[in-house]
Scaffold this active site. Structure first.
Site, PDB file in Angstrom:
ATOM      1  N   ASP A 176       0.856  -1.188   0.000  1.00  0.00           N
ATOM      2  CA  ASP A 176       0.000   0.000   0.000  1.00  0.00           C
ATOM      3  C   ASP A 176       0.892   1.238   0.000  1.00  0.00           C
ATOM      4  O   ASP A 176       1.923   1.272   0.684  1.00  0.00           O
ATOM      5  CB  ASP A 176      -0.905  -0.018   1.232  1.00  0.00           C
ATOM      6  N   ILE A 177       0.493   2.236  -0.771  1.00  0.00           N
ATOM      7  CA  ILE A 177       1.259   3.478  -0.822  1.00  0.00           C
ATOM      8  C   ILE A 177       0.975   4.287   0.436  1.00  0.00           C
ATOM      9  O   ILE A 177      -0.191   4.585   0.733  1.00  0.00           O
ATOM     10  CB  ILE A 177       0.909   4.302  -2.069  1.00  0.00           C
ATOM     11  N   ASP A 232      -5.085   2.151  -4.018  1.00  0.00           N
ATOM     12  CA  ASP A 232      -3.631   2.196  -4.147  1.00  0.00           C
ATOM     13  C   ASP A 232      -2.972   0.978  -3.522  1.00  0.00           C
ATOM     14  O   ASP A 232      -1.755   0.960  -3.327  1.00  0.00           O
ATOM     15  CB  ASP A 232      -3.085   3.476  -3.500  1.00  0.00           C
TER      16      ASP A 232
END
Length: 223
Positions: A30-31, A74
């Site tokens: 995950d960003i 994301d």
């Protein structure tokens, strides 16, 4: 859908695809800080950035012979050991995770954006199958899925957090650092480790040098 699953659907149309696997590994990435980042970039640049990242990760998945499951906003989810069981499922995802960090480092260097990812990796028994009637989806369920997602959220930017199952499989060939016991929501206390790199006979290697083969890119992986 995975190629082997497509062939099963063709051979037996209408038959439910539902499998159990005694051992597999799941990776969630995950960003970090994505909402704030997207707000500053706007829609066009955000979609362009996400598309570049996902395309690079897809190429890594192909190169490391693991199965991309889906993207959720994301977040990126990938599995090894399904739909075709393999003994080195944790090692495949460990190498991919290290390569994913390198991809993000390069994109951050090139764009100047404050870009980083957190990664969680878990192993254990899972179930998988095809759901849906119009847009088919091959999905995965089980404690390792939930644990990988929780470990991702508990990790730190630029680091890969592992569960005990992964530690048991990786401890002899990878460089690991204990983070100690942490409370994982819904799963209780878990011993955890950070994955630092892949070991070698002469000692730990850097992420860039840890790959058994050069990292996959769009130019050297067949579409």
């Amino acid at each position: 859908l995975p190629d082997s699953v497509v062939e099963r659907l063709k051979a037996q149309p209408g038959t439910a695809i539902a499998d159990s696997f005694s051992e597999a590994s799941i990776l969630f990435a995950d960003i970090s800080g994505f909402v704030a980042l997207a707000r500053g970039l706007g829609a066009e640049r955000t979609v362009s950035l996400l598309n570049e990242i996902v395309m690079e990760f897809d190429c890594l998945a192909a190169g490391h012979r693991v199965e991309k499951i889906k993207t959720i906003g994301d977040a990126y989810m990938v599995a090894a050991g399904i739909p075709d069981p393999v003994e080195d499922h944790a090692a495949r995802l460990a190498r991919m995770g290290l390569a994913m960090l390198d991809v993000i480092t390069e994109i951050r260097r090139r764009t100047g954006l404050d870009l980083n990812i957190r990664i969680g990796l878990a192993s254990g028994p899972v179930m998988a199958g095809v759901i849906g009637s119009r847009k088919f989806s091959y999905d995965v369920w089980g404690d390792p899925v939930n644990l990988a997602a929780r470990l991702e959220s508990l990790s730190e930017p630029g680091r890969i957090l592992l569960c005990p199952g992964c530690y048991a499989q990786l401890k002899d060939a990878f460089v690991l650092q204990s983070r100690g016991v942490i409370n994982v929501k819904g799963l209780g206390n878990q011993e955890t480790w950070y994955l630092l790199g892949e070991g070698a006979s002469g000692g730990p290697r850097s992420r860039a040098a840890s790959m058994l083969s050069p990292p996959a890119t769009r130019s050297n992986v067949a579409e």
